[in-house]
Motif scaffolding. Structure first.
Motif, PDB file in Angstrom:
ATOM      1  N   TYR A   2       0.817  -1.026   0.561  1.00  0.00           N
ATOM      2  CA  TYR A   2       0.142   0.168   0.310  1.00  0.00           C
ATOM      3  C   TYR A   2       0.911   1.216  -0.012  1.00  0.00           C
ATOM      4  CZ  TYR A   2      -3.744  -3.400   1.216  1.00  0.00           C
ATOM      5  OH  TYR A   2      -4.353  -4.370   1.316  1.00  0.00           O
ATOM      6  N   SER A   3       2.088   1.429  -0.396  1.00  0.00           N
ATOM      7  CA  SER A   3       3.196   2.340  -0.347  1.00  0.00           C
ATOM      8  C   SER A   3       2.486   3.620  -0.970  1.00  0.00           C
ATOM      9  CB  SER A   3       4.522   1.815  -0.342  1.00  0.00           C
ATOM     10  OG  SER A   3       4.582   1.225  -1.998  1.00  0.00           O
ATOM     11  N   GLY A   4       2.803   4.582  -0.808  1.00  0.00           N
ATOM     12  CA  GLY A   4       2.560   5.733  -1.097  1.00  0.00           C
ATOM     13  C   GLY A   4       1.198   6.304  -0.939  1.00  0.00           C
ATOM     14  N   MET A   5       0.065   5.351  -1.152  1.00  0.00           N
ATOM     15  CA  MET A   5      -1.380   5.847  -0.548  1.00  0.00           C
ATOM     16  C   MET A   5      -1.763   6.794   0.694  1.00  0.00           C
ATOM     17  SD  MET A   5      -2.556   2.090  -1.318  1.00  0.00           S
ATOM     18  CE  MET A   5      -4.055   1.771  -2.626  1.00  0.00           C
ATOM     19  N   THR A   6      -1.219   7.719   0.217  1.00  0.00           N
ATOM     20  CA  THR A   6      -1.579   8.871   1.254  1.00  0.00           C
ATOM     21  C   THR A   6      -3.284   9.181   1.992  1.00  0.00           C
ATOM     22  OG1 THR A   6      -1.738  10.443  -0.103  1.00  0.00           O
ATOM     23  CG2 THR A   6       0.307  10.618   0.512  1.00  0.00           C
ATOM     24  N   GLN A   7      -4.081   8.983   1.397  1.00  0.00           N
ATOM     25  CA  GLN A   7      -5.561   8.706   1.397  1.00  0.00           C
ATOM     26  C   GLN A   7      -5.517   7.368   3.003  1.00  0.00           C
ATOM     27  OE1 GLN A   7      -7.198  11.243   1.147  1.00  0.00           O
ATOM     28  NE2 GLN A   7      -5.246  12.010   0.043  1.00  0.00           N
ATOM     29  N   LEU A   8      -4.956   6.596   2.811  1.00  0.00           N
ATOM     30  CA  LEU A   8      -5.271   4.754   4.088  1.00  0.00           C
ATOM     31  C   LEU A   8      -5.031   5.909   4.720  1.00  0.00           C
ATOM     32  CD1 LEU A   8      -5.608   1.765   3.267  1.00  0.00           C
ATOM     33  CD2 LEU A   8      -3.219   2.298   4.120  1.00  0.00           C
ATOM     34  N   THR A   9      -6.473   5.376   5.454  1.00  0.00           N
ATOM     35  CA  THR A   9      -6.516   5.263   7.210  1.00  0.00           C
ATOM     36  C   THR A   9      -7.102   4.864   7.610  1.00  0.00           C
ATOM     37  OG1 THR A   9      -9.191   5.840   6.760  1.00  0.00           O
ATOM     38  CG2 THR A   9      -7.873   7.966   6.313  1.00  0.00           C
ATOM     39  N   ASP A  10      -6.837   4.640   8.994  1.00  0.00           N
ATOM     40  CA  ASP A  10      -7.397   3.419  10.153  1.00  0.00           C
ATOM     41  C   ASP A  10      -8.892   2.886   9.945  1.00  0.00           C
ATOM     42  OD1 ASP A  10      -5.386   4.263  11.342  1.00  0.00           O
ATOM     43  OD2 ASP A  10      -6.295   5.746  13.082  1.00  0.00           O
ATOM     44  N   GLY A  29       4.585   5.699   3.338  1.00  0.00           N
ATOM     45  CA  GLY A  29       4.078   6.958   3.014  1.00  0.00           C
ATOM     46  C   GLY A  29       2.707   7.020   3.056  1.00  0.00           C
ATOM     47  N   CYS A  30       2.290   6.406   3.628  1.00  0.00           N
ATOM     48  CA  CYS A  30       0.316   6.095   4.493  1.00  0.00           C
ATOM     49  C   CYS A  30       0.931   7.198   5.592  1.00  0.00           C
ATOM     50  CB  CYS A  30      -0.303   5.106   4.486  1.00  0.00           C
ATOM     51  SG  CYS A  30       0.349   3.231   2.674  1.00  0.00           S
ATOM     52  N   VAL A  31       1.233   8.308   5.561  1.00  0.00           N
ATOM     53  CA  VAL A  31       0.429   9.463   6.351  1.00  0.00           C
ATOM     54  C   VAL A  31      -0.323   9.045   7.322  1.00  0.00           C
ATOM     55  CG1 VAL A  31       2.804  10.385   5.471  1.00  0.00           C
ATOM     56  CG2 VAL A  31       0.281  11.270   5.038  1.00  0.00           C
TER      57      VAL A  31
END
Length: 71
Positions: free
Chosen positions: A12-20, A45-47
């Motif tokens: 899922y690297s770089g998926m900045t919109q991935l949330t809890d 990168g999943c900030v």
């Protein structure tokens, strides 16, 4: 004869919109809440993913061996 499944690697690297909440939805919609084959996952990168989401993911994937997470 039983066949052994190949270990799965989730990236899922770089998926900045991935949330809890994204992880929670995946957990609730997966087959009985378990992803037995997943052995490795990359969340680099999943900030927007916190320890809560990582805990839910590990609950969903009890055989996980490696988790990568760097912001």
């Amino acid at each position: 004869m039983m066949t052994r499944l190949q270990p799965l690697i989730e990236d899922y690297s770089g998926m900045t919109q991935l949330t809890d909440f994204s992880i929670y939805v995946m957990m609730m919609s997966s087959n009985e809440g378990k992803c037995q084959g997943v052995r490795s996952v990359n969340f680099t990168g999943c900030v927007n993913l916190t320890d809560v989401g990582l805990t839910w993911f590990s609950t969903m994937c009890p055989n996980i061996e490696l988790v990568r997470k760097r912001n």
